[in-house]
Design a protein around this motif. Structure first.
Motif, PDB file in Angstrom:
ATOM      1  N   LYS A  20       0.816  -1.221   0.000  1.00  0.00           N
ATOM      2  CA  LYS A  20       0.000   0.000   0.000  1.00  0.00           C
ATOM      3  C   LYS A  20       0.847   1.267   0.000  1.00  0.00           C
ATOM      4  CE  LYS A  20      -3.963  -2.093   0.312  1.00  0.00           C
ATOM      5  NZ  LYS A  20      -4.826  -2.142  -0.855  1.00  0.00           N
ATOM      6  N   ARG A  75       2.696   2.622   2.216  1.00  0.00           N
ATOM      7  CA  ARG A  75       2.337   3.435   3.388  1.00  0.00           C
ATOM      8  C   ARG A  75       3.517   4.258   3.901  1.00  0.00           C
ATOM      9  NH1 ARG A  75      -2.718   1.850   4.652  1.00  0.00           N
ATOM     10  NH2 ARG A  75      -3.283  -0.319   4.261  1.00  0.00           N
ATOM     11  N   PRO A  78       1.991   4.276   9.872  1.00  0.00           N
ATOM     12  CA  PRO A  78       1.889   3.353   8.725  1.00  0.00           C
ATOM     13  C   PRO A  78       1.756   1.896   9.175  1.00  0.00           C
ATOM     14  CG  PRO A  78       3.671   4.920   8.385  1.00  0.00           C
ATOM     15  CD  PRO A  78       3.163   5.144   9.770  1.00  0.00           C
TER      16      PRO A  78
END
Ligand SMILES: Cc1cc2nc3c(=O)[nH]c(=O)nc-3n(C[C@H](O)[C@H](O)[C@H](O)COP(=O)(O)OP(=O)(O)OC[C@H]3O[C@@H](n4cnc5c(N)ncnc54)[C@H](O)[C@@H]3O)c2cc1C
Length: 384
Positions: free
Chosen positions: A325, A327, A369
């Motif tokens: 993702k 992050r 995160p």
């Protein structure tokens, strides 16, 4: 790797006289890969005159071993404290040759070059068809099963790389210092780094490696390799003498190691690859040694792990989620991992740390995160 390792451990055990058949469609005579791994030495006593004990049986066929490794991250460039670990390199051609030579000493161990078409459990045992020949055995150890890598509840990244062994005009490598990660490459929002294993001052394996879900063309890997060599290696002219290319799954797919009574999946097929690093070799050795010990003691191969040890799978999933993702920049994560956790990081990656040590390591990571990733992993795994 897993099949031959298992056959080797069986050949060294009280089960050596059992009938063992190895099937592979390839003769395994070329250097089709190199394995690197770290290992901790066990000091037998305080006396310096006694050699350290290594638990892997391939110590004498290693191609190289190093006491230190280097790292080049966002805020640090230099050696990484390895404590009592060594970083080691084994060429597959040496591994295949050594094991084939050892197995040849045992008349009950047979090797056949054949393509496996089917593996199936039956009440009588594991059943295999290879090149139209049927075989039945008490146990079939399968290293051909392909992971699915497409289930949405899992994280399915790939570690993919291309590397060259180069011989350079100038002496430009320090043979004592392998570079395990050099992030001086455009990240494009991914995790991209170079890996440099020096053999001597003029020869090294240099690999361009990515952790993501999109393979590159050969030309794209090569552009980065050339760019890195031109910019950071004072090579002069150089010659490419070998090429290595590979893909290693970085997946938290829950693989069934024991899908049925007589079939055991081993190696990558058994989920032995550490999802967050791609390292497989040393874990495979440990797991197979446990399988052979179980077979000797109980006549059954199945490994079990204590439930609390499964927390490492959760850590792997969280890390994959952060990467997948995007992050937090991966180069910063690895810089924190290696520079703020000297000594501890290798034990952690070997899943041998205690919970308190793990909390200390997590405290060096960017909090939000990883917290967001933790909840996303729970959501995906529960919803899936
Ligand atoms: C290029 C490369 C470099 C790597 N480097 C490292 C490293 O440095 N450190 C590390 O820890 N890990 C590394 N890995 C990951 C991992 O250690 C290796 O992939 C390792 O070989 C996995 O062992 P395995 O036994 O599961 O699979 P393999 O070694 O690939 O063995 C599977 C065998 O099954 C055979 N086979 C497949 N299908 C059939 C069929 N239908 N019939 C008959 N035979 C079949 C294949 O020929 C093969 O010999 C690397 C992987 C690659 C690809």
């Amino acid at each position: 790797m897993a099949g031959l390792s298992l056959a080797y451990y069986l050949s060294q055990s009280p089960l050596r006289d059992r009938s063992i058949l190895i099937l592979d469609r390839v003769a395994k005579t070329s250097n089709d890969r190199t394995w690197c791994f770290w290992e901790r030495k066990h000091e037998p006593s305080r006396s310096k005159s006694r050699p350290a004990i290594w638990s892997n049986p391939f110590q004498h066929i290693l191609f190289r071993s190093w006491d230190t490794v280097s790292f080049h991250g966002t805020t640090y460039s230099g050696p990484i404290e390895m404590g009592s670990y060594q970083y080691k390199m084994l060429r597959s051609v040496d591994f295949y040759g050594f094991i084939q030579q050892e197995l040849a000493k045992h008349p009950t161990i047979e090797w056949k070059q054949a393509t496996i078409n089917r593996i199936k459990d039956t009440p009588q045992g594991g059943f295999v068809i290879a090149d139209d020949e049927p075989y039945i055995a008490d146990y079939v150890f399968d290293s051909t099963f392909l992971l699915k890598l497409d289930q949405p509840e899992n994280h399915n990244l790939l570690q993919h790389f291309k590397g060259w062994v180069i011989k350079t005009e100038h002496a430009c490598f320090d043979p004592q210092k392998p570079e395990i990660m050099d992030f001086r490459v455009e990240q494009h929002g991914d995790c991209r780094f170079l890996y440099v294993l020096p053999f001597d001052e003029r020869t090294a394996l240099i690999e361009f490696t990515l952790f993501n879900d999109k393979l590159l063309t050969d030309a794209e890997y090569e552009v980065e390799l050339r760019h890195y060599i031109d910019r950071y290696v004072q090579a002069g002219s150089y010659e490419i003498t070998e090429t290595e290319k590979g893909i290693i799954p970085m997946s938290d797919e829950p693989v069934l190691e024991n899908p049925s009574e007589h079939i055991v999946r081993i190696g990558t097929s058994g989920g032995y690859t550490k999802a967050s690093t791609g390292y497989t070799f040393q874990r495979t050795q440990r797991y197979l040694q446990a399988i052979v010990q179980n077979l000797v003691k109980t006549s059954k191969p199945h490994r079990t792990s204590p439930w609390f040890a499964r927390r490492f799978k959760l850590y792997d999933s969280i890390f994959l989620n952060v990467l997948e993702k995007h992050r937090h920049p991966a180069d910063d994560i690895f810089t924190r991992v290696y520079t703020e956790n000297p000594g501890r990081v290798f034990t952690f990656l070997d899943e041998e740390t205690g919970f308190m040590e793990e909390l200390q390591l997590f405290a060096t990571m960017p909090f939000m995160p990883f917290l967001t990733a933790f909840f996303d992993v729970l959501r995906r795994k529960i919803a899936g």
